[in-house]
Design a protein around this motif. Structure first.
Motif, PDB file in Angstrom:
ATOM      1  N   UNK A 138       9.946  -1.685   6.925  1.00 19.81           N
ATOM      2  CA  UNK A 138       8.709  -0.973   6.016  1.00 19.81           C
ATOM      3  C   UNK A 138       7.899   0.078   6.073  1.00 19.81           C
ATOM      4  N   UNK A 139       7.245   1.108   5.661  1.00 19.09           N
ATOM      5  CA  UNK A 139       6.939   2.111   6.203  1.00 19.09           C
ATOM      6  C   UNK A 139       5.359   1.346   6.557  1.00 19.09           C
ATOM      7  N   UNK A 140       5.211   1.852   7.457  1.00 16.83           N
ATOM      8  CA  UNK A 140       3.197   1.965   8.158  1.00 16.83           C
ATOM      9  C   UNK A 140       2.375   1.494   6.696  1.00 16.83           C
ATOM     10  N   UNK A 141       2.656   3.053   5.983  1.00 15.70           N
ATOM     11  CA  UNK A 141       1.961   2.453   4.739  1.00 15.70           C
ATOM     12  C   UNK A 141       1.929   1.582   3.707  1.00 15.70           C
ATOM     13  N   UNK A 142       3.635   1.031   3.692  1.00 12.61           N
ATOM     14  CA  UNK A 142       3.255   0.285   2.498  1.00 12.61           C
ATOM     15  C   UNK A 142       2.792  -1.388   3.305  1.00 12.61           C
ATOM     16  N   UNK A 143       3.021  -1.567   4.528  1.00 15.59           N
ATOM     17  CA  UNK A 143       2.337  -2.432   5.281  1.00 15.59           C
ATOM     18  C   UNK A 143       0.483  -2.094   4.695  1.00 15.59           C
ATOM     19  N   UNK A 144       0.332  -1.309   5.148  1.00 14.21           N
ATOM     20  CA  UNK A 144      -1.101  -1.326   4.556  1.00 14.21           C
ATOM     21  C   UNK A 144      -1.497  -1.853   3.726  1.00 14.21           C
ATOM     22  N   UNK A 145      -0.783  -0.970   2.777  1.00 17.15           N
ATOM     23  CA  UNK A 145      -1.252  -1.060   1.031  1.00 17.15           C
ATOM     24  C   UNK A 145      -1.550  -2.636   0.333  1.00 17.15           C
ATOM     25  N   UNK A 146      -1.096  -3.130   1.577  1.00 18.70           N
ATOM     26  CA  UNK A 146      -0.193  -4.589   1.119  1.00 18.70           C
ATOM     27  C   UNK A 146      -1.550  -5.543   1.419  1.00 18.70           C
ATOM     28  N   UNK A 147      -2.281  -5.392   2.039  1.00 22.03           N
ATOM     29  CA  UNK A 147      -3.454  -5.406   2.836  1.00 22.03           C
ATOM     30  C   UNK A 147      -4.751  -5.124   2.257  1.00 22.03           C
ATOM     31  N   UNK A 148      -4.581  -4.851   1.593  1.00 25.38           N
ATOM     32  CA  UNK A 148      -5.898  -4.025   0.624  1.00 25.38           C
ATOM     33  C   UNK A 148      -6.387  -5.042  -0.811  1.00 25.38           C
ATOM     34  N   UNK A 149      -7.396  -4.941  -1.248  1.00 25.13           N
ATOM     35  CA  UNK A 149      -7.480  -5.680  -2.358  1.00 25.13           C
ATOM     36  C   UNK A 149      -6.684  -5.349  -3.875  1.00 25.13           C
ATOM     37  N   UNK A 153      -4.323  -1.817  -4.635  1.00 21.39           N
ATOM     38  CA  UNK A 153      -3.867  -1.671  -4.829  1.00 21.39           C
ATOM     39  C   UNK A 153      -2.982  -1.507  -5.870  1.00 21.39           C
ATOM     40  N   UNK A 154      -3.433  -1.883  -6.870  1.00 18.68           N
ATOM     41  CA  UNK A 154      -3.361  -1.368  -8.423  1.00 18.68           C
ATOM     42  C   UNK A 154      -3.640   0.158  -8.677  1.00 18.68           C
ATOM     43  N   UNK A 155      -4.447   0.492  -8.362  1.00 19.07           N
ATOM     44  CA  UNK A 155      -5.091   1.941  -8.381  1.00 19.07           C
ATOM     45  C   UNK A 155      -4.189   2.446  -7.868  1.00 19.07           C
ATOM     46  N   UNK A 156      -3.314   2.700  -6.376  1.00 10.68           N
ATOM     47  CA  UNK A 156      -2.416   2.742  -5.865  1.00 10.68           C
ATOM     48  C   UNK A 156      -1.865   3.081  -6.256  1.00 10.68           C
ATOM     49  N   UNK A 168      -9.400   8.162   2.775  1.00 11.69           N
ATOM     50  CA  UNK A 168      -7.645   7.875   2.729  1.00 11.69           C
ATOM     51  C   UNK A 168      -6.619   6.692   1.696  1.00 11.69           C
ATOM     52  N   UNK A 169      -7.743   6.353   0.833  1.00 13.19           N
ATOM     53  CA  UNK A 169      -6.912   5.519  -0.185  1.00 13.19           C
ATOM     54  C   UNK A 169      -6.411   6.222  -0.924  1.00 13.19           C
ATOM     55  N   UNK A 170      -7.672   7.154  -1.865  1.00 10.43           N
ATOM     56  CA  UNK A 170      -7.459   7.731  -2.795  1.00 10.43           C
ATOM     57  C   UNK A 170      -6.766   9.599  -2.518  1.00 10.43           C
ATOM     58  N   UNK A 171      -6.208   9.893  -1.025  1.00  7.61           N
ATOM     59  CA  UNK A 171      -4.889  10.364  -0.758  1.00  7.61           C
ATOM     60  C   UNK A 171      -3.935   9.711  -0.969  1.00  7.61           C
ATOM     61  N   UNK A 172      -3.657   9.000  -0.972  1.00  4.16           N
ATOM     62  CA  UNK A 172      -2.287   7.862  -0.891  1.00  4.16           C
ATOM     63  C   UNK A 172      -2.019   8.061  -2.630  1.00  4.16           C
ATOM     64  N   UNK A 173      -3.130   7.558  -3.408  1.00  2.00           N
ATOM     65  CA  UNK A 173      -3.201   7.597  -4.607  1.00  2.00           C
ATOM     66  C   UNK A 173      -2.706   8.704  -5.721  1.00  2.00           C
ATOM     67  N   UNK A 174      -3.892   9.890  -4.849  1.00  2.00           N
ATOM     68  CA  UNK A 174      -4.111  11.243  -6.036  1.00  2.00           C
ATOM     69  C   UNK A 174      -3.017  12.185  -4.946  1.00  2.00           C
ATOM     70  N   UNK A 175      -3.239  11.623  -3.982  1.00  2.00           N
ATOM     71  CA  UNK A 175      -3.128  12.963  -2.938  1.00  2.00           C
ATOM     72  C   UNK A 175      -4.192  14.337  -2.267  1.00  2.00           C
ATOM     73  N   UNK A 176      -3.590  14.830  -2.017  1.00  2.00           N
ATOM     74  CA  UNK A 176      -4.980  15.525  -1.779  1.00  2.00           C
ATOM     75  C   UNK A 176      -6.146  16.489  -2.673  1.00  2.00           C
ATOM     76  N   UNK A 177      -7.016  16.751  -2.987  1.00  2.00           N
ATOM     77  CA  UNK A 177      -7.573  17.390  -3.838  1.00  2.00           C
ATOM     78  C   UNK A 177      -6.863  18.704  -4.604  1.00  2.00           C
ATOM     79  N   UNK A 178      -7.587  19.356  -5.335  1.00  2.00           N
ATOM     80  CA  UNK A 178      -7.452  21.039  -5.668  1.00  2.00           C
ATOM     81  C   UNK A 178      -8.602  21.805  -4.923  1.00  2.00           C
TER      82      UNK A 178
END
Length: 234
Positions: A138-149, A153-156, A168-178
């Protein structure tokens, strides 16, 4: 020999910082290991792999009460450690093909058993090593997310921002802002990340320092006029 064939040259993703160690790292078949000792070794020699790094098993040896795995060519493994990948049991080894890894170094660890090494398949050893090595690639991102509260995790997963997230977590969830807007209120610095554009929903994600302190949805018409969210129908 099934363990040797099934593990040699296999790739795994590091789930923890794996120490680069001169001495074989001890990892019990129950999943226990001396975290403090491993941390001390990392301070002394640096990491063989960081969280998310891809590593490869370069040699497997079966001994009386342990199965020894050489990772990325062992402690002396360097940029060309893949040239020394071997298949073997005990002192008898045979070179095999090269591999690729993005980990900074190599190490050696032993899966130890209370008594004699039992007859096991490679899949069983992979499960034992699951707390530290992920053989599912699995990717590093998936491993990172697994260790979050869990709420983060649910929000992402739901692609939304939540209070307590960092950037970083907001970007994972929603991407970069406009758009981003910074302001100072009562001596406190705030930054709004703005998602969406008229007509439609506009989401304001407000950071204070490094964390989200407020998430607000509003709706904008064609002219850019912003209205509060619609109340749910009853």
């Amino acid at each position: 020999m099934e363990i040797v064939r099934g593990l040699t040259a296999e790739y795994a993703t590091a789930k923890i910082i794996l120490p680069r160690s001169k001495k074989t790292l001890i990892y019990k078949s129950t999943g226990e290991y001396d975290k403090q000792k491993w941390a001390d070794v990392t301070k002394e020699f640096g990491p063989a792999a960081r969280v998310g790094d891809l590593v490869q098993v370069s040699k497997v040896s079966i001994e009386d009460d342990r199965i020894v795995l050489q990772i990325n060519g062992g402690f002396k493994g360097g940029r060309k450690w893949y040239e020394r990948i071997q298949v073997g049991m005990g002192t008898r080894t045979t070179p095999i093909s090269q591999g690729q890894s993005n980990a900074p170094g190599g190490t050696e660890l032993a899966v130890t058993f209370p008594k004699q090494t039992p007859p096991l398949e490679a899949s069983a050893i992979k499960k034992m090593l699951a707390p530290i090595l992920d053989f599912e690639k699995r990717s590093a991102t998936e491993l990172y997310v697994e260790n979050l509260p869990a709420p983060i995790q649910a929000a992402i997963k739901e692609k939304r921002a939540a209070e307590g997230m960092d950037r970083d977590q907001v970007i994972l969830a929603m991407g970069k802002p406009r758009h981003k807007v910074r302001e100072t209120l009562d001596g406190e610095d705030f930054e709004d990340w703005i998602y969406g554009q008229p007509p439609g929903k506009i989401t304001f994600v407000t950071f204070q320092g490094s964390k989200v302190v407020r998430v607000k949805d509003e709706y904008a018409g064609l002219g850019g006029t912003v209205a509060p969210p619609l109340e749910p129908q009853r």
